[in-house]
Design a protein around this motif. Structure first.
Motif, short mmCIF file in Angstrom:
data_model
loop_
_atom_site.label_atom_id
_atom_site.label_comp_id
_atom_site.label_asym_id
_atom_site.label_seq_id
_atom_site.Cartn_x
_atom_site.Cartn_y
_atom_site.Cartn_z
N VAL A 40 0.87 -1.18 0.00
CA VAL A 40 0.00 0.00 0.00
C VAL A 40 0.91 1.22 0.00
CG1 VAL A 40 -1.89 1.22 1.14
CG2 VAL A 40 -1.74 -1.27 1.32
N GLU A 41 0.86 1.99 -1.09
CA GLU A 41 1.81 3.09 -1.26
C GLU A 41 1.09 4.37 -1.65
OE1 GLU A 41 5.78 0.55 -2.53
OE2 GLU A 41 4.68 1.60 -4.12
N GLN A 42 1.80 5.50 -1.43
CA GLN A 42 1.27 6.81 -1.83
C GLN A 42 2.35 7.60 -2.56
OE1 GLN A 42 -0.77 8.12 2.07
NE2 GLN A 42 -2.24 8.63 0.46
N ASP A 43 1.92 8.40 -3.51
CA ASP A 43 2.80 9.27 -4.27
C ASP A 43 3.03 10.54 -3.45
OD1 ASP A 43 3.61 11.42 -6.03
OD2 ASP A 43 3.12 10.12 -7.71
N MET A 44 4.27 10.75 -3.01
CA MET A 44 4.56 11.90 -2.15
C MET A 44 4.32 13.22 -2.85
SD MET A 44 7.85 11.05 0.21
CE MET A 44 8.52 9.43 -0.10
N ASP A 45 4.64 13.31 -4.14
CA ASP A 45 4.41 14.55 -4.86
C ASP A 45 2.92 14.86 -4.95
OD1 ASP A 45 7.08 15.22 -5.32
OD2 ASP A 45 7.18 14.00 -7.14
N GLU A 46 2.10 13.82 -5.11
CA GLU A 46 0.65 14.03 -5.12
C GLU A 46 0.17 14.53 -3.76
OE1 GLU A 46 -3.60 11.62 -5.56
OE2 GLU A 46 -1.72 10.52 -5.74
N VAL A 47 0.68 13.93 -2.69
CA VAL A 47 0.28 14.34 -1.34
C VAL A 47 0.69 15.79 -1.09
CG1 VAL A 47 0.68 13.96 1.12
CG2 VAL A 47 0.31 12.00 -0.40
N TYR A 48 1.95 16.12 -1.41
CA TYR A 48 2.41 17.49 -1.17
C TYR A 48 1.65 18.47 -2.06
CZ TYR A 48 5.27 21.62 -0.65
OH TYR A 48 5.70 22.90 -0.41
N GLY A 49 1.41 18.09 -3.31
CA GLY A 49 0.64 18.96 -4.19
C GLY A 49 -0.76 19.23 -3.66
N ALA A 50 -1.36 18.22 -3.03
CA ALA A 50 -2.69 18.41 -2.43
C ALA A 50 -2.62 19.38 -1.26
CB ALA A 50 -3.25 17.06 -1.98
N VAL A 51 -1.54 19.32 -0.47
CA VAL A 51 -1.37 20.26 0.64
C VAL A 51 -1.32 21.69 0.11
CG1 VAL A 51 0.20 21.04 2.46
CG2 VAL A 51 -0.23 18.59 2.14
N VAL A 52 -0.50 21.92 -0.89
CA VAL A 52 -0.38 23.26 -1.46
C VAL A 52 -1.71 23.72 -2.03
CG1 VAL A 52 0.74 24.64 -3.27
CG2 VAL A 52 2.08 23.00 -1.92
#
Length: 473
Positions: A40-52
């Motif tokens: 079970v993995e997550q794309d860190m760039d997607e997560v950070y992009g969602a924060v921004v």
């Protein structure tokens, strides 16, 4: 105004509050989870992009600058980054199950229990110990390329501020932190075969780290504090600070937390002790793997919409006409109030006469029984607050009060983000009235007759669980 950022497993949220804790606006964005073969993995760039993105949306909606920001997010997992905070590989989620065979071995040879007796952490496949050991064996080049093995919020903090990668005592609690010294136990690192990788563990900032933002999402120079992670942040946001008081978070993870000043590392190894910013204070945590995720799966499978749940709960009686659910749906098994990496959900008592309403009520009852098991194991003696997505269903809250046999202080809204702001305010010396900020939305009282029915149902749940645990080994 103040802003709280909560980087959840499936949703990233940011909430703006005024000085009295009134929620002014909320912005949210979903983030994906990749699930394949127990990974079970997550794309860190997607997560950070969602924060921004949610911060930009929030700052566009409200008028005026933020005095400070607080950051929280999902715990556990492994978020490997380089020196700039950029991802080395996809983040391994706390829901990941790839290390279950390694954990099986540690359960059998005593390593698991030894770690618990030293740190108060009952490891599970998705926590950093097993995940880092698995990566060391199967993906050593990823570890070679990494500068730090962070937790989710730490990655976000580094990229928002450019500050050196650090973590806090709450995130570090699982599984390497000695709760007495509030520093890493190098003996545990060695025991897990990770001495060579010791340098990847982020320094522990005690109290939580502060910095100023670089201009992504929030204006340049906004003061921000990193931590605690989502479980203790929710406890702060719900006003759970007195020993014996508890919090039930009905979210993706079903988390039971009880405030304590006693550190007891005896008994069955399970859950963890979460160290808090106040030395000598902990949360005895029993974070079960699956909460609303179990109901989401049942709703998806039956084609029922979330807005139909309350009506369907009213359409079938307590006991769900004999349908029963053991709600252990996670690919990595269960971690609280026991650890069984191979345990899976069970559905029994179904016939051609069973209805979707029966299945949905049985799932909600099963989640309630799991919560009761966790809260009793965590030592709940005082009042109980409840928060999370499940609070949006009044019928489920009434059912939970009956299953738990006690009043529920329901705290709605973005409780984790609220707690992140309170932690940031404490760190920066900004006086806020925590009693006003954490006032419950309502109190739900149990029905005496239904509570007695569910007390017997809980005993049946424990018996069925014991049999299921035996079969899973």
């Amino acid at each position: 105004m103040y802003v709280g950022i909560d980087v959840g497993t499936s949703t990233v949220k940011a909430a703006a509050f005024d000085g009295s804790g009134r929620e002014l606006a909320v912005a949210a964005r979903p983030v994906g989870l990749s699930m394949h073969g127990g990974f079970v993995e997550q794309d860190m760039d997607e997560v950070y992009g969602a924060v921004v993105a949610v911060l930009e949306e929030l700052t566009a909606e409200v008028d005026g600058p933020f005095e400070l920001a607080g950051l929280t997010g999902q715990g556990d997992g492994v978020w490997l980054v380089d020196a700039e905070g950029r991802p080395v590989r996809a983040a391994a989620s706390w829901m990941d199950g790839r290390a279950h065979e390694l954990l099986d071995r540690w359960l059998a040879d005593g390593t698991f229990e030894t770690v618990f007796r030293r740190t108060g952490s009952a490891m599970f496949p998705g926590c950093p110990g097993p995940l880092l050991a698995w990566l060391a064996a199967h993906e050593p080049k990823a570890l070679d390329a990494a500068a730090a093995a962070l937790y989710c919020k730490d990655m976000v903090f580094q990229r928002l501020t450019g500050a050196r990668a650090t973590t806090d005592v709450s995130d570090a609690s699982m599984p390497f932190l000695d709760p007495r010294t509030r520093s890493y136990d190098n003996g545990v690192v060695e025991l897990l075969g990770l001495t060579r990788r010791r340098g990847l563990l982020a320094p522990v900032s005690d109290p939580v780290a502060t910095a100023e933002t670089r201009g992504e999402g929030l204006p340049v120079g906004t003061r921000i504090a990193n931590g605690p992670y989502d479980l203790p942040a929710c406890a702060l946001g719900a006003g759970v600070t007195e020993p014996g008081d508890g919090l039930l978070i009905v979210g993706t993870c079903l988390a039971s937390l009880v405030a304590t000043t006693e550190l007891d590392l005896s008994g069955e190894p399970a859950g963890l002790y979460i160290s808090l910013d106040r030395p000598g204070h902990w949360l005895r945590a029993m974070p079960a793997m699956v909460g609303t995720a179990a109901l989401d799966w049942v709703l998806s499978t039956t084609g029922v919409r979330h807005e139909e749940v309350d009506g369907l709960l009213a359409a079938t009686p307590p006991g769900a006409n004999g349908v029963r659910v053991l709600p252990y749906f996670a690919p990595s098994g269960e971690r609280a109030p026991f650890v069984e990496p191979r345990l899976r959900a069970e559905l029994t008592g179904v016939s051609l006469e069973s209805t979707p309403a029966d299945l949905i009520r049985a799932t909600c009852e099963g989640i309630g029984y799991a919560a009761r098991h966790c809260l009793e194991a965590a030592g709940l003696t005082g009042s109980l607050a409840v928060c999370g997505g499940g609070t949006r269903s009044p019928a489920w809250m009434r059912l939970l009060a009956d299953v738990l046999g006690r009043p529920l202080r329901v705290v709605e809204g973005e409780v984790g983000a609220r707690g992140a702001v309170l932690a940031a305010a404490e760190r920066y010396g900004v006086p806020l009235d925590t009693g006003v900020w954490t006032r419950p939305t309502e109190v739900v009282e149990p029905d005496a007759g239904r509570a007695a029915f569910y007390a017997k149902g809980f005993e049946d749940h424990l018996a069925r669980l014991a049999a299921a645990r035996h079969r899973s080994r």
